[in-house]
Write an enzyme that holds these catalytic residues in place. Sequence first.
Site, PDB file in Angstrom:
ATOM      1  N   ARG A 265      12.804   5.744  -8.002  1.00 24.20           N
ATOM      2  CA  ARG A 265      11.946   5.504  -9.069  1.00 24.20           C
ATOM      3  C   ARG A 265      12.243   5.130 -10.428  1.00 24.20           C
ATOM      4  O   ARG A 265      11.802   4.224 -11.104  1.00 24.20           O
ATOM      5  CB  ARG A 265      10.919   6.891  -9.264  1.00 24.20           C
ATOM      6  CG  ARG A 265       9.691   6.660  -8.624  1.00 24.20           C
ATOM      7  CD  ARG A 265       8.677   7.844  -8.594  1.00 24.20           C
ATOM      8  NE  ARG A 265       8.037   7.838  -7.405  1.00 24.20           N
ATOM      9  CZ  ARG A 265       7.664   8.735  -6.358  1.00 24.20           C
ATOM     10  NH1 ARG A 265       8.149   9.916  -6.772  1.00 24.20           N
ATOM     11  NH2 ARG A 265       7.016   8.502  -5.599  1.00 24.20           N
ATOM     12  N   ILE A 360      -0.989 -14.295 -26.345  1.00 23.80           N
ATOM     13  CA  ILE A 360      -0.452 -14.980 -27.589  1.00 23.80           C
ATOM     14  C   ILE A 360      -0.072 -16.551 -27.114  1.00 23.80           C
ATOM     15  O   ILE A 360      -0.115 -17.040 -28.287  1.00 23.80           O
ATOM     16  CB  ILE A 360       0.730 -14.015 -27.861  1.00 23.80           C
ATOM     17  CG1 ILE A 360       0.195 -12.730 -28.459  1.00 23.80           C
ATOM     18  CG2 ILE A 360       1.735 -14.795 -28.868  1.00 23.80           C
ATOM     19  CD1 ILE A 360       1.442 -11.706 -28.601  1.00 23.80           C
ATOM     20  N   GLY A 362      -1.831 -18.253 -25.547  1.00 28.01           N
ATOM     21  CA  GLY A 362      -2.963 -19.160 -25.275  1.00 28.01           C
ATOM     22  C   GLY A 362      -3.180 -19.854 -23.962  1.00 28.01           C
ATOM     23  O   GLY A 362      -2.626 -19.456 -23.039  1.00 28.01           O
ATOM     24  N   GLU A 386       6.420   1.624  -4.350  1.00 24.63           N
ATOM     25  CA  GLU A 386       6.918   2.559  -4.497  1.00 24.63           C
ATOM     26  C   GLU A 386       6.275   3.571  -5.145  1.00 24.63           C
ATOM     27  O   GLU A 386       6.690   4.237  -6.147  1.00 24.63           O
ATOM     28  CB  GLU A 386       8.366   2.347  -5.653  1.00 24.63           C
ATOM     29  CG  GLU A 386       9.383   1.456  -4.906  1.00 24.63           C
ATOM     30  CD  GLU A 386      10.522   2.037  -4.314  1.00 24.63           C
ATOM     31  OE1 GLU A 386      10.739   3.503  -4.652  1.00 24.63           O
ATOM     32  OE2 GLU A 386      11.036   1.665  -3.336  1.00 24.63           O
ATOM     33  N   GLY A 387       5.119   3.783  -4.599  1.00 23.79           N
ATOM     34  CA  GLY A 387       4.094   4.952  -5.076  1.00 23.79           C
ATOM     35  C   GLY A 387       3.053   3.892  -6.077  1.00 23.79           C
ATOM     36  O   GLY A 387       3.375   3.575  -7.188  1.00 23.79           O
ATOM     37  N   SER A 389      -0.011   3.558  -9.154  1.00 20.32           N
ATOM     38  CA  SER A 389      -0.024   4.563 -10.334  1.00 20.32           C
ATOM     39  C   SER A 389      -1.027   5.646 -10.016  1.00 20.32           C
ATOM     40  O   SER A 389      -0.691   6.619 -10.512  1.00 20.32           O
ATOM     41  CB  SER A 389      -0.959   3.400 -11.316  1.00 20.32           C
ATOM     42  OG  SER A 389      -0.099   2.454 -11.980  1.00 20.32           O
TER      43      SER A 389
HETATM   44  C1  LIG Z   1       5.597  -6.816  -2.464  1.00 24.18           C
HETATM   45  C2  LIG Z   1       5.500  -5.332  -1.577  1.00 24.18           C
HETATM   46  C3  LIG Z   1       6.874  -4.849  -1.367  1.00 24.18           C
HETATM   47  C4  LIG Z   1       7.030  -3.636  -0.589  1.00 24.18           C
HETATM   48  N1  LIG Z   1       8.130  -3.158  -0.198  1.00 24.18           N
HETATM   49  C5  LIG Z   1       8.238  -2.107   0.633  1.00 24.18           C
HETATM   50  C6  LIG Z   1       9.381  -1.779   1.330  1.00 24.18           C
HETATM   51  O1  LIG Z   1      10.362  -2.569   1.278  1.00 24.18           O
HETATM   52  N2  LIG Z   1       9.326  -0.778   2.084  1.00 24.18           N
HETATM   53  C7  LIG Z   1       8.323   0.168   2.400  1.00 24.18           C
HETATM   54  O2  LIG Z   1       8.286   0.935   3.125  1.00 24.18           O
HETATM   55  N3  LIG Z   1       7.136  -0.296   1.704  1.00 24.18           N
HETATM   56  C8  LIG Z   1       6.996  -1.430   0.615  1.00 24.18           C
HETATM   57  N4  LIG Z   1       5.902  -1.680   0.183  1.00 24.18           N
HETATM   58  C9  LIG Z   1       4.595  -1.002   0.453  1.00 24.18           C
HETATM   59  C10 LIG Z   1       4.290  -0.114  -0.834  1.00 24.18           C
HETATM   60  O3  LIG Z   1       4.910   0.969  -0.963  1.00 24.18           O
HETATM   61  C11 LIG Z   1       2.665   0.325  -0.450  1.00 24.18           C
HETATM   62  O4  LIG Z   1       1.903  -1.085  -0.495  1.00 24.18           O
HETATM   63  C12 LIG Z   1       2.072   1.265  -1.503  1.00 24.18           C
HETATM   64  O5  LIG Z   1       2.780   2.433  -1.293  1.00 24.18           O
HETATM   65  C13 LIG Z   1       0.666   1.197  -1.436  1.00 24.18           C
HETATM   66  O6  LIG Z   1       0.164   1.456  -0.237  1.00 24.18           O
HETATM   67  P1  LIG Z   1      -1.170   0.684   0.534  1.00 24.18           P
HETATM   68  O7  LIG Z   1      -0.826  -0.935   0.089  1.00 24.18           O
HETATM   69  O8  LIG Z   1      -1.219   0.934   2.099  1.00 24.18           O
HETATM   70  O9  LIG Z   1      -2.318   1.043  -0.266  1.00 24.18           O
HETATM   71  P2  LIG Z   1      -3.032   2.445   0.066  1.00 24.18           P
HETATM   72  O10 LIG Z   1      -2.535   3.564   0.345  1.00 24.18           O
HETATM   73  O11 LIG Z   1      -4.207   1.896   1.029  1.00 24.18           O
HETATM   74  O12 LIG Z   1      -4.081   2.434  -1.331  1.00 24.18           O
HETATM   75  C14 LIG Z   1      -4.986   1.715  -1.821  1.00 24.18           C
HETATM   76  C15 LIG Z   1      -5.596   1.983  -3.076  1.00 24.18           C
HETATM   77  O13 LIG Z   1      -6.188   3.382  -3.082  1.00 24.18           O
HETATM   78  C16 LIG Z   1      -5.524   4.408  -3.734  1.00 24.18           C
HETATM   79  N5  LIG Z   1      -5.256   5.680  -3.320  1.00 24.18           N
HETATM   80  C17 LIG Z   1      -4.803   6.105  -2.015  1.00 24.18           C
HETATM   81  N6  LIG Z   1      -4.686   7.107  -1.767  1.00 24.18           N
HETATM   82  C18 LIG Z   1      -5.076   7.791  -3.173  1.00 24.18           C
HETATM   83  C19 LIG Z   1      -5.161   9.139  -3.559  1.00 24.18           C
HETATM   84  N7  LIG Z   1      -5.099  10.175  -2.618  1.00 24.18           N
HETATM   85  N8  LIG Z   1      -5.840   9.370  -4.814  1.00 24.18           N
HETATM   86  C20 LIG Z   1      -6.105   8.338  -5.551  1.00 24.18           C
HETATM   87  N9  LIG Z   1      -5.901   7.116  -5.153  1.00 24.18           N
HETATM   88  C21 LIG Z   1      -5.672   6.959  -4.091  1.00 24.18           C
HETATM   89  C22 LIG Z   1      -4.185   3.700  -4.211  1.00 24.18           C
HETATM   90  O14 LIG Z   1      -3.422   4.055  -5.468  1.00 24.18           O
HETATM   91  C23 LIG Z   1      -4.568   2.126  -4.205  1.00 24.18           C
HETATM   92  O15 LIG Z   1      -5.179   1.756  -5.476  1.00 24.18           O
HETATM   93  C24 LIG Z   1       5.768  -2.879  -0.522  1.00 24.18           C
HETATM   94  C25 LIG Z   1       4.710  -3.599  -0.954  1.00 24.18           C
HETATM   95  C26 LIG Z   1       4.539  -4.586  -1.385  1.00 24.18           C
HETATM   96  C27 LIG Z   1       3.059  -5.254  -1.630  1.00 24.18           C
END
Ligand SMILES: Cc1cc2nc3c(=O)[nH]c(=O)nc-3n(C[C@H](O)[C@H](O)[C@H](O)COP(=O)(O)OP(=O)(O)OC[C@H]3O[C@@H](n4cnc5c(N)ncnc54)[C@H](O)[C@@H]3O)c2cc1C
Length: 406
Positions: A265, A360, A362, A386-387, A389
Site C-alpha cells: 500500500r 489552471i 484551461g 489495490e483496494g 477508496s
Molecule cells: C488497471 C488495473 C490494474 C489492476 N491490476 C491488478 C493486478 O495486477 N492484480 C490483481 O489481482 N488485481 C488488479 N486489479 C484489480 C483491482 O484491484 C480491482 O479492480 C479492485 O480491487 C476493485 O474491484 P472491482 O473492479 O471488481 O470493483 P468492485 O469490487 O465491483 O467495486 C465496485 C464499486 O463498489 C464499491 N464497493 C464494493 N464493495 C463495497 C463495500 N463493502 N462497501 C462500500 N463500497 C463497496 C467499490 O469501492 C467500487 O466503487 C487491477 C485493476 C485495474 C483497473
Amino acid sequence: MSENGFCPEPSADVREVRDWVHEFARTVVRPAGAEWDEREETPWPVIQEAAKIGLYSLDFFAQQSFEPSGLGLMVAFEELFWGDAGIGLSIVGTGLAAAALSATGTPEQMGEWLPQMFGTPDDVKLGAFCASEPDAGSDVGAIRTRAVHDEASGDWILNGVKTWATNGGIADVHVVVASVDPSLGTRGQASFVVPPGTPGLSMGQKFKKHGIRASHTAEVVLDGVRVPGSCLLGGKEKLDARLARVREGGRAGEQAAMRTFETTRPSVAAMAVGIARAGFEYARDYAREREQFGRRIGENQAVAFLLADMATRVDVARLMTWRAAWMARNGRSFDHAEGSMCKLVAGETAVWVTEQAIQILGGAGYTRDHPVERFHRDAKIYTIFEGTSEIQRLIIGRAVTGLPVR
Ligand SMILES: Cc1cc2nc3c(=O)[nH]c(=O)nc-3n(C[C@H](O)[C@H](O)[C@H](O)COP(=O)(O)OP(=O)(O)OC[C@H]3O[C@@H](n4cnc5c(N)ncnc54)[C@H](O)[C@@H]3O)c2cc1C
C-alpha cells in the site's frame, strides 16, 4: 522520538536514489509518456533502458525494500511516476508480483522465482500478480479459482479465470491466489507460482483503459494448470497447519491476498504522490507564464490559492506515505490502518490535484498538447486498484471504531 524514530528528512543514500531515479524519469520516461499512452502497448524499450541502468532489477528492488528507513522505494516510485505513470507501472508491476511472492514465499522460493521475474538487461522478463476475478474484486474472499492437490504426484492443479492482472499473460512468472478449501472462505486461500511456459495458462482479453495505458492489463485463464508442489508459496506443511487451525476455529492469520496488499500500500501511495506532484508542478509553471487581463494568471488569488492547496495536499500525502512506509519497514503495527490511510489520501489527492491542474491550464489542459489530461486519467486508477477508496475507508473505519463496519 527514539533514535530510530520516524524522520521526514531522507538520508543521504535515499536522496541519492531519489536524484538518480529523477534523472531517468526526466530524461527517458517523461519524454516517452505521450507516445506509449497513445500506443497502449508495453514500453519494452523503456523497460530495457531501466534494466540497463539497474533500475529494473531484482537487486534494486531488494536493496530498496531493505533500506532501513523504508523510504528508498517511496522516493524511487514517486520520481518514476512523476515521469509517467503508465511507463512507471510497466517498470514496477513486476515489483508488486515480487512483493506478493516475498510476503508468503520461503527463502528457497524467493531465490528460485524472483530472478526469473526480472530476467537480465539483455533478456528482460516480467512478473504478474493475479488475485482479482470477474466476481471477486473488492471481495477477495469470493475467489473461485480452485487449487486441487494431486496426492499421487504432489502437484497442484489450478482452474479459474483471473482478471485485471497487470502484466497478465505477458509475464514469465505469475503469482496466483486460489482457493484450496472453498468451505473456509477467505481463510482457505493460498498463493501459487506458475512457472514460465506452464501449459494451460493463457491470456484472455486485454483491456483498453482510461489511463495508465502503457501498462498491460489482461485476463488470465487457468485451464488445468499443473504446477509442482514446490510452487505452493510457503509450502504444504505451513498451509496444512494453517487450515487445521482454521478448522479448529482458532486464529488463522490473514488471507494470502490481503497480506500482499498490506505490504504494497505505501508503495502504491508513493506512485500517486508522484503523479500529483507532476500535475502540481506543471500547473504552477504554467500559471507563472500564462497572461490574461494583463497579468500572469498565478497573480490571481483564486489560482494561487488553488496552487497552495495543491502543494499542501501533495505534502500531506507524501508525509502520510512515508510514515506508513517507515512503520512497515520498522515492524510497527498499523493500529489505525495507517497503510490504508496513506493509500486513500494519496489516491484521492492525485485525482484532485490533476483535475485542478487541468483547470489552471484551461482549454490547453483539456488537450493532448499538454500532459495534465494524461496525468488526470492516470491518477484515477489510484482510487480503484489495490483496494478502492471505499475499501480503504472500510478498513480505517473498522480500525478506528473497533466495530465490524460493513
Ligand atoms: C488497471 C488495473 C490494474 C489492476 N491490476 C491488478 C493486478 O495486477 N492484480 C490483481 O489481482 N488485481 C488488479 N486489479 C484489480 C483491482 O484491484 C480491482 O479492480 C479492485 O480491487 C476493485 O474491484 P472491482 O473492479 O471488481 O470493483 P468492485 O469490487 O465491483 O467495486 C465496485 C464499486 O463498489 C464499491 N464497493 C464494493 N464493495 C463495497 C463495500 N463493502 N462497501 C462500500 N463500497 C463497496 C467499490 O469501492 C467500487 O466503487 C487491477 C485493476 C485495474 C483497473
